[in-house]
Motif scaffolding. Structure first.
Motif, PDB file in Angstrom:
ATOM      1  N   THR A 158     -40.764  20.202  42.416  1.00  0.00           N
ATOM      2  CA  THR A 158     -42.573  20.681  43.518  1.00  0.00           C
ATOM      3  C   THR A 158     -43.240  22.061  43.197  1.00  0.00           C
ATOM      4  OG1 THR A 158     -40.630  21.841  45.107  1.00  0.00           O
ATOM      5  CG2 THR A 158     -41.019  19.161  45.398  1.00  0.00           C
ATOM      6  N   GLY A 159     -42.827  22.867  42.354  1.00  0.00           N
ATOM      7  CA  GLY A 159     -42.959  24.121  42.555  1.00  0.00           C
ATOM      8  C   GLY A 159     -43.010  25.339  43.715  1.00  0.00           C
ATOM      9  N   GLY A 160     -42.666  24.513  44.324  1.00  0.00           N
ATOM     10  CA  GLY A 160     -41.726  25.907  45.189  1.00  0.00           C
ATOM     11  C   GLY A 160     -40.665  27.099  45.094  1.00  0.00           C
ATOM     12  N   THR A 161     -40.767  27.847  45.690  1.00  0.00           N
ATOM     13  CA  THR A 161     -40.119  28.809  45.442  1.00  0.00           C
ATOM     14  C   THR A 161     -38.624  28.818  46.414  1.00  0.00           C
ATOM     15  OG1 THR A 161     -40.451  29.794  47.715  1.00  0.00           O
ATOM     16  CG2 THR A 161     -41.662  30.624  45.417  1.00  0.00           C
ATOM     17  N   GLY A 194     -34.524  31.934  40.755  1.00  0.00           N
ATOM     18  CA  GLY A 194     -35.162  32.482  41.396  1.00  0.00           C
ATOM     19  C   GLY A 194     -35.491  33.719  41.476  1.00  0.00           C
ATOM     20  N   ASP A 195     -37.277  33.775  41.343  1.00  0.00           N
ATOM     21  CA  ASP A 195     -37.157  35.213  41.985  1.00  0.00           C
ATOM     22  C   ASP A 195     -38.165  35.323  43.050  1.00  0.00           C
ATOM     23  OD1 ASP A 195     -39.512  34.132  41.466  1.00  0.00           O
ATOM     24  OD2 ASP A 195     -40.010  35.556  39.450  1.00  0.00           O
ATOM     25  N   LYS A 252     -31.967  23.509  42.636  1.00  0.00           N
ATOM     26  CA  LYS A 252     -33.046  24.264  41.469  1.00  0.00           C
ATOM     27  C   LYS A 252     -33.635  23.398  41.348  1.00  0.00           C
ATOM     28  CE  LYS A 252     -33.235  25.357  36.499  1.00  0.00           C
ATOM     29  NZ  LYS A 252     -33.028  24.311  36.088  1.00  0.00           N
ATOM     30  N   ARG A 253     -33.512  21.860  41.441  1.00  0.00           N
ATOM     31  CA  ARG A 253     -34.190  20.939  39.864  1.00  0.00           C
ATOM     32  C   ARG A 253     -35.324  20.220  41.062  1.00  0.00           C
ATOM     33  NH1 ARG A 253     -29.343  17.743  36.964  1.00  0.00           N
ATOM     34  NH2 ARG A 253     -28.984  19.506  35.618  1.00  0.00           N
ATOM     35  N   ASP A 268     -39.380  15.100  52.527  1.00  0.00           N
ATOM     36  CA  ASP A 268     -38.990  15.033  50.989  1.00  0.00           C
ATOM     37  C   ASP A 268     -38.417  15.800  49.879  1.00  0.00           C
ATOM     38  OD1 ASP A 268     -41.208  12.849  51.789  1.00  0.00           O
ATOM     39  OD2 ASP A 268     -43.325  14.162  51.107  1.00  0.00           O
ATOM     40  N   LEU A 269     -38.242  17.393  50.166  1.00  0.00           N
ATOM     41  CA  LEU A 269     -38.442  17.375  49.430  1.00  0.00           C
ATOM     42  C   LEU A 269     -36.282  17.665  49.342  1.00  0.00           C
ATOM     43  CD1 LEU A 269     -37.939  20.512  47.514  1.00  0.00           C
ATOM     44  CD2 LEU A 269     -38.099  21.767  49.715  1.00  0.00           C
ATOM     45  N   GLN A 270     -35.695  17.601  50.732  1.00  0.00           N
ATOM     46  CA  GLN A 270     -34.602  17.333  50.918  1.00  0.00           C
ATOM     47  C   GLN A 270     -34.201  15.590  50.218  1.00  0.00           C
ATOM     48  OE1 GLN A 270     -34.502  17.736  54.779  1.00  0.00           O
ATOM     49  NE2 GLN A 270     -33.001  18.802  54.932  1.00  0.00           N
TER      50      GLN A 270
END
Length: 532
Positions: A136-139, A72-73, A130-131, A5-7
């Motif tokens: 999804t609120g991931g890292t 991102g951090d 990035k988007r 889903d993320l991809q």
């Protein structure tokens, strides 16, 4: 294995951004700036990335047209990059007949191998990654580099030497080319480049070069300054260096294998012909080969020739490094993961406008328009092992790399994949990728947008899988460590020193602002005099 889903979210983001990025691509294409002088292109990237929320270091590595953008951090750090340099002498407008871009000299730059699309495809992948993470609120971390001067393999060796790639967990290298595929075993070779500089100081005794004439041989003769013996000077030095190296070429290399040595004469402002020795000339030599020993042998012959020529012409000679790259390291884990996404998402589809433009190009070339003007590669995704076997068939058994590109620098710092998406190439041009007709296609949105947007989706899908699949990233890193230590050279540190000064001061070709307007360094109006 399908996309997660993320991809899929990342691929969707590429589709959403396609219209805006198509306009951005056309903007970079229109700038057509050459190596080390991509001022407007780099600025455009920096402004867009900052507006997107990236932290951007302009002029990274002491290179005015380079940058390092970060977002991102936390989470895995994935490296990507844009190139945006064009090739002098290959200007072509987006029209189905031979015509340089209006308002510029016929030998102004143009995009031969579509670095404009390379950069925008990578940009699409970076923004989409990035988007998708934000949504999804991931890292995850994205390191997006602006890499100038690829045509002389210029910037990546500098970024590597100065430690920019040390923070990466993995890197993705993309280029528009002939096939839709990824590299397997056979990566790119070493590529080194130097500028040999001759300076003539004539009779200035304070300089290291001795006067050409001993004593006042013509004192009191009244012959005048124009009859005095003078040093041969820097132009003679350049001519002798060029010819001496060509004469020595067959004694510089092994008799087998794919290698090359090319030269270019840089501008040196010797535009008059008085009876004075020209003071300075600069000639660039660039060579690629599959072995460190071959590279060093060529360098030694160049140095030897330069010293002898300097003695013959009463010049001082110096050598300025441009770049010094390492060979590429394979990573099968990365190649397999990327190929899976190439197969899942492709090949790209090209609409009727692209095919009609291709047929118009055929007509301009004096041919009957065909049903399919393009080579068949655009319609197939080639497995990396299959493509590797085709390449292997062209090489002697002892050679395990070919070609030259400075992406190889990434591969010594993190697991790296090199992949391609096919751009339309005319059947009528054969294998000549630099033909003006193919260059015209590089500026046509209908022909080039599917190429880079396909790549953007593959980059996003690959980066996001590396970020969410810890086992995949672990296996890629383990293979990276094994391959780095098992390399024929052993582990190679960067071949440029950490304090290397990039060669931005050299007289590289560029656009200039004059009273006549903004133009290529050759006058816009091209008058070539009488044809002999």
């Amino acid at each position: 294995m399908g996309l997660s889903d993320l991809q899929r979210g990342g691929v969707e983001e590429v589709d959403k951004a396609r219209r805006d990025l198509s306009d951005f691509h056309r903007r970079i294409w229109s700038y057509a700036e050459p190596a080390w002088r991509e001022y407007r292109s780099a600025k455009a990237y920096v402004e867009l990335l900052r507006a997107e929320g990236f932290e951007v270091e302009e002029g990274s590595g002491d290179m005015p047209t380079a940058f390092h953008a970060r977002w991102g951090d936390a989470g895995p750090a994935i490296g990507m990059y844009a190139e945006y340099d064009a090739s002098p002498g290959y200007s072509q407008d987006t029209v189905p007949y031979r015509q340089p871009r209006p308002g510029f000299h016929p030998w102004a730059p143009g995009f031969t191998d579509a670095h404009s699309a390379l950069g925008v495809g990578a940009l699409a992948g970076a923004l989409a990654t990035k988007r998708a993470i934000e949504r999804t609120g991931g890292t995850g971390q994205i390191h997006f580099f602006g890499e100038p001067a690829e045509k002389v393999c210029g910037s990546k060796a500098v970024h590597a030497a100065k430690g920019y790639y040390d923070v990466l967990d993995a890197a993705i290298s993309y280029h528009p080319l002939v096939e839709n595929t990824a590299l397997w075993d056979i990566q790119n070779c070493l590529y080194w480049s130097v500028v040999v500089i001759f300076q003539c100081f004539e009779a200035q005794s304070a300089e290291p070069v001795q006067p050409w004439v001993s004593g006042e041989t013509l004192a009191g003769t009244g012959l005048g300054a124009h009859n005095v013996v003078r040093s041969p000077g820097a132009i003679d030095a350049l001519g002798l260096m060029l010819t001496a190296t060509k004469y020595a070429k067959e004694n510089m290399f092994p008799r087998t294998g794919l290698w090359s040595l090319n030269e270019a004469i840089l501008g040196s402002a010797n535009a008059t012909a008085d009876n004075l020795p020209p003071r300075i000339t600069q000639i660039q030599f660039s060579w690629r080969s599959p072995a460190l020993g071959i590279q060093e042998q060529i360098l030694e012959v160049l140095k030897r020739n330069a010293r002898h020529v300097a003695g013959l012409t009463n010049c001082q000679v110096s050598l300025r490094w441009v770049t010094r790259t390492r060979p590429g390291l394979k990573n099968h884990v990365m190649s397999e993961a990327t190929y899976a996404n190439l197969a899942e998402l492709g090949p790209a589809e090209f609409g009727a406008e692209a095919y009609e433009f291709g047929r118009e190009l055929e007509t301009a070339l004096g041919l009957e328009p065909s049903g399919n003007p393009f080579q068949p590669h655009i319609g197939r995704v080639v497995p990396p092992r299959e493509q590797d076997a085709v390449t292997r068939a062209t090489l002697p058994p002892w050679q395990d790399c070919t070609g030259a590109d400075d992406y190889t620098e990434f591969s010594w710092h993190a697991p790296t994949v090199r992949f391609f998406t096919a751009k339309p190439l005319l059947n009528a041009c054969g294998d000549d990728m630099n033909h003006w007709a193919n260059n015209a296609l590089n500026g046509l949105s209908a022909a080039i947008d599917p190429t880079w947007s396909y790549a953007g989706g593959v980059i996003a899908a690959t980066a996001l899988r590396l970020i969410e699949d810890a086992d995949l990233l672990r296996r890629a890193k383990e293979e990276f460590k094994r391959n780095r230590e098992a390399a024929p050279t052993g582990y190679l540190e960067p071949l440029l020193p950490k304090d290397f000064a990039p060669p931005v001061e050299l007289p590289w070709p560029e656009y200039v602002q004059t009273a006549r307007g903004y133009e290529w360094q050759l006058p816009t109006t091209a008058y070539f005099g009488e044809t002999l």
